[in-house]
Design a protein around this motif. Structure first.
Motif, short mmCIF file in Angstrom:
data_model
loop_
_atom_site.label_atom_id
_atom_site.label_comp_id
_atom_site.label_asym_id
_atom_site.label_seq_id
_atom_site.Cartn_x
_atom_site.Cartn_y
_atom_site.Cartn_z
N LYS A 38 0.88 -1.24 0.16
CA LYS A 38 -0.04 -0.01 0.12
C LYS A 38 0.75 1.27 0.01
O LYS A 38 2.05 1.32 0.91
CB LYS A 38 -0.81 0.14 1.24
N CYS A 39 0.59 2.15 -0.91
CA CYS A 39 1.45 3.31 -1.06
C CYS A 39 0.90 4.27 -2.13
O CYS A 39 -0.10 4.02 -2.59
CB CYS A 39 3.07 3.15 -1.43
N ILE A 42 -10.57 -0.96 -12.65
CA ILE A 42 -10.40 -1.62 -11.48
C ILE A 42 -10.76 -0.83 -10.08
O ILE A 42 -11.55 -1.31 -9.41
CB ILE A 42 -8.82 -1.89 -11.27
N LEU A 43 -10.61 0.56 -10.10
CA LEU A 43 -10.97 1.38 -9.10
C LEU A 43 -12.48 1.44 -9.07
O LEU A 43 -13.08 1.42 -7.75
CB LEU A 43 -10.06 2.66 -8.90
N GLY A 102 -7.42 -1.66 -4.21
CA GLY A 102 -7.61 -0.38 -4.12
C GLY A 102 -6.47 0.26 -3.10
O GLY A 102 -6.81 1.13 -2.49
N ARG A 103 -5.47 -0.48 -2.75
CA ARG A 103 -4.23 0.00 -2.03
C ARG A 103 -3.38 1.17 -2.50
O ARG A 103 -2.57 1.54 -1.76
CB ARG A 103 -3.44 -1.38 -1.59
N PHE A 104 -3.81 1.62 -3.41
CA PHE A 104 -2.75 2.71 -4.16
C PHE A 104 -3.54 4.00 -4.13
O PHE A 104 -4.74 4.13 -4.57
CB PHE A 104 -2.33 2.37 -5.53
N ALA A 158 -1.74 15.32 1.39
CA ALA A 158 -2.91 14.39 0.92
C ALA A 158 -2.01 12.88 0.70
O ALA A 158 -2.51 12.05 0.70
CB ALA A 158 -3.23 14.68 -0.63
N ILE A 159 -0.64 13.15 0.62
CA ILE A 159 -0.03 12.02 0.63
C ILE A 159 -0.06 10.93 1.66
O ILE A 159 -0.04 11.28 2.81
CB ILE A 159 1.66 12.15 0.23
N GLY A 160 -0.49 9.78 1.25
CA GLY A 160 -0.66 8.73 2.44
C GLY A 160 -2.27 9.01 2.98
O GLY A 160 -2.72 8.11 3.57
#
Length: 365
Positions: free
Chosen positions: A223-224, A269-270, A284-286, A334-336
């Motif tokens: 996840k990243c 996919i999302l 949906g881990r990205f 917003a990162i993360g």
């Protein structure tokens, strides 16, 4: 230039980030500037990078620097690489002693040496002009990058891609396959260099099949956040009418179509994740983001991608730093936490008429 103040470290620690770096010849110096600014940020940990052509070179130099000594070492190695590019004999040699701003607006395709080269390349192939396959970038890459170390380390995933000349299929070179030949194959423009042979197959520039390849890297990532550093524009305001303008736009489209189709597939996919059809933790881990070249950079002609004049490279570097600094100021928090690039906004509404984008996408223009 004064060092930009980095954002305070997050109480949650460093955010894991993967990078996708487009190719674009000398315009890769813009990406160098973006990377230089990101490497200053103590809240970001780069754990993966995919790149094509100039993006592949930035990727391996970046990764080797991170593995060798961390962010500051990566910054030093990227600077050494691009300063070496600027010292090479090339079309940029014609522009001394112009300023970077002036050199940026010189149309190389209108200079006598470029016109002579253009006539030659239309009549003689690289196999006629360069039968030994000599590439001046081999030396700097071999000097700066320890490919054996990159193959053996696991701290950062690196992928570069090239296009198989015979089958037209993309080949992705991951950590265990990395080599100077793989990087040179990823940057092998068929008008300039003979195809690079690897394992008995001939390869051309990876931009034809992935600029850059996204899914092969994401499959290896936990996840990243994925930050795309985009050089070429997707959308143009005007329809080109000149021969050079039409040629430039064809190159932009052909070198971007594969990656934007890949992003479209990820958007599907999302969408399925949002609809509960796929597991969010797995699919949906990205979180997606995009740092884009400015409109001013997009005004530069395609021939400027062959301009290795040091002042021009410095101009692009500074532009990249400024764009990245502004992006971090606006989107760093917003990162993360959440995406700033809405892939679903890229879906064709005639295929998915019921889909309404959840939020306005970033510019991507």
């Amino acid at each position: 230039m004064a060092k930009t103040k980095a954002r305070p470290d997050s109480s949650h620690g460093r955010h894991k980030v993967a990078l996708a770096l487009q190719g674009g010849g000398s315009h890769g110096a813009f990406t160098w500037g973006v990377l230089d600014r990101m490497l200053e940020d103590p809240t970001i940990e780069i754990i993966g990078v995919t790149g094509t052509s100039a993006g592949a070179m930035n990727a391996v130099v970046l990764a080797d620097g991170l593995v060798r000594g961390g962010p500051e070492q990566a910054r030093r190695q990227l600077r050494r690489f691009w300063e070496t590019i600027g010292k090479m004999v090339g079309f940029g040699t014609l522009l001394w002693p112009l300023s970077g701003e002036t050199a940026a607006h010189v149309h190389l395709e209108q200079t006598p040496p470029y016109l002579m080269w253009d006539v030659v390349r239309r009549n003689l192939s690289p196999y006629d002009l360069n039968p030994t396959g000599l590439n001046p970038l081999r030396g700097p890459l071999e000097e700066l990058v320890d490919f054996d170390r990159l193959k053996q380390q696991h701290a950062i995933q690196v992928t570069v891609c090239a296009t198989n000349v015979r089958t037209s299929r993309r080949r992705v070179f991951a950590n265990k396959d990395l080599s100077v030949d793989a990087v040179l194959a990823s940057a092998c423009l068929p008008e300039l260099f003979p195809a690079v042979e690897i394992d008995g197959e001939a390869y051309w520039d990876g931009g034809y099949t992935g600029n850059p390849a996204l899914v092969p890297l994401l499959r290896k990532m936990p996840k990243c956040d994925l930050i795309i550093v985009r050089i070429d524009p997707i959308r143009r305001g005007d329809v080109p009418h000149t021969v050079s303008g039409i040629h430039d736009r064809l190159l932009e489209i052909s070198f971007n179509s594969a990656s934007w189709m890949e992003l479209g597939a990820l958007a599907v996919i999302l969408l399925m994740v949002d609809q509960g059809l796929l597991d969010r933790e797995r699919f949906g881990r990205f979180l997606f983001h995009c740092i884009e070249a400015s409109h001013e950079l997009e005004k530069l002609g395609s021939s400027s991608k062959l301009n290795n004049y040091p002042a021009f490279l410095d101009l692009l570097f500074n532009e990249g730093r400024q764009i990245a600094d502004a992006w971090l100021a606006k989107n760093g928090a917003a990162i993360g936490q959440h995406a700033t690039l809405n892939l679903q906004a890229m879906l064709p509404t005639d295929v998915f008429p019921e889909v309404k984008p959840r939020a306005k996408a970033d510019r991507l223009s």
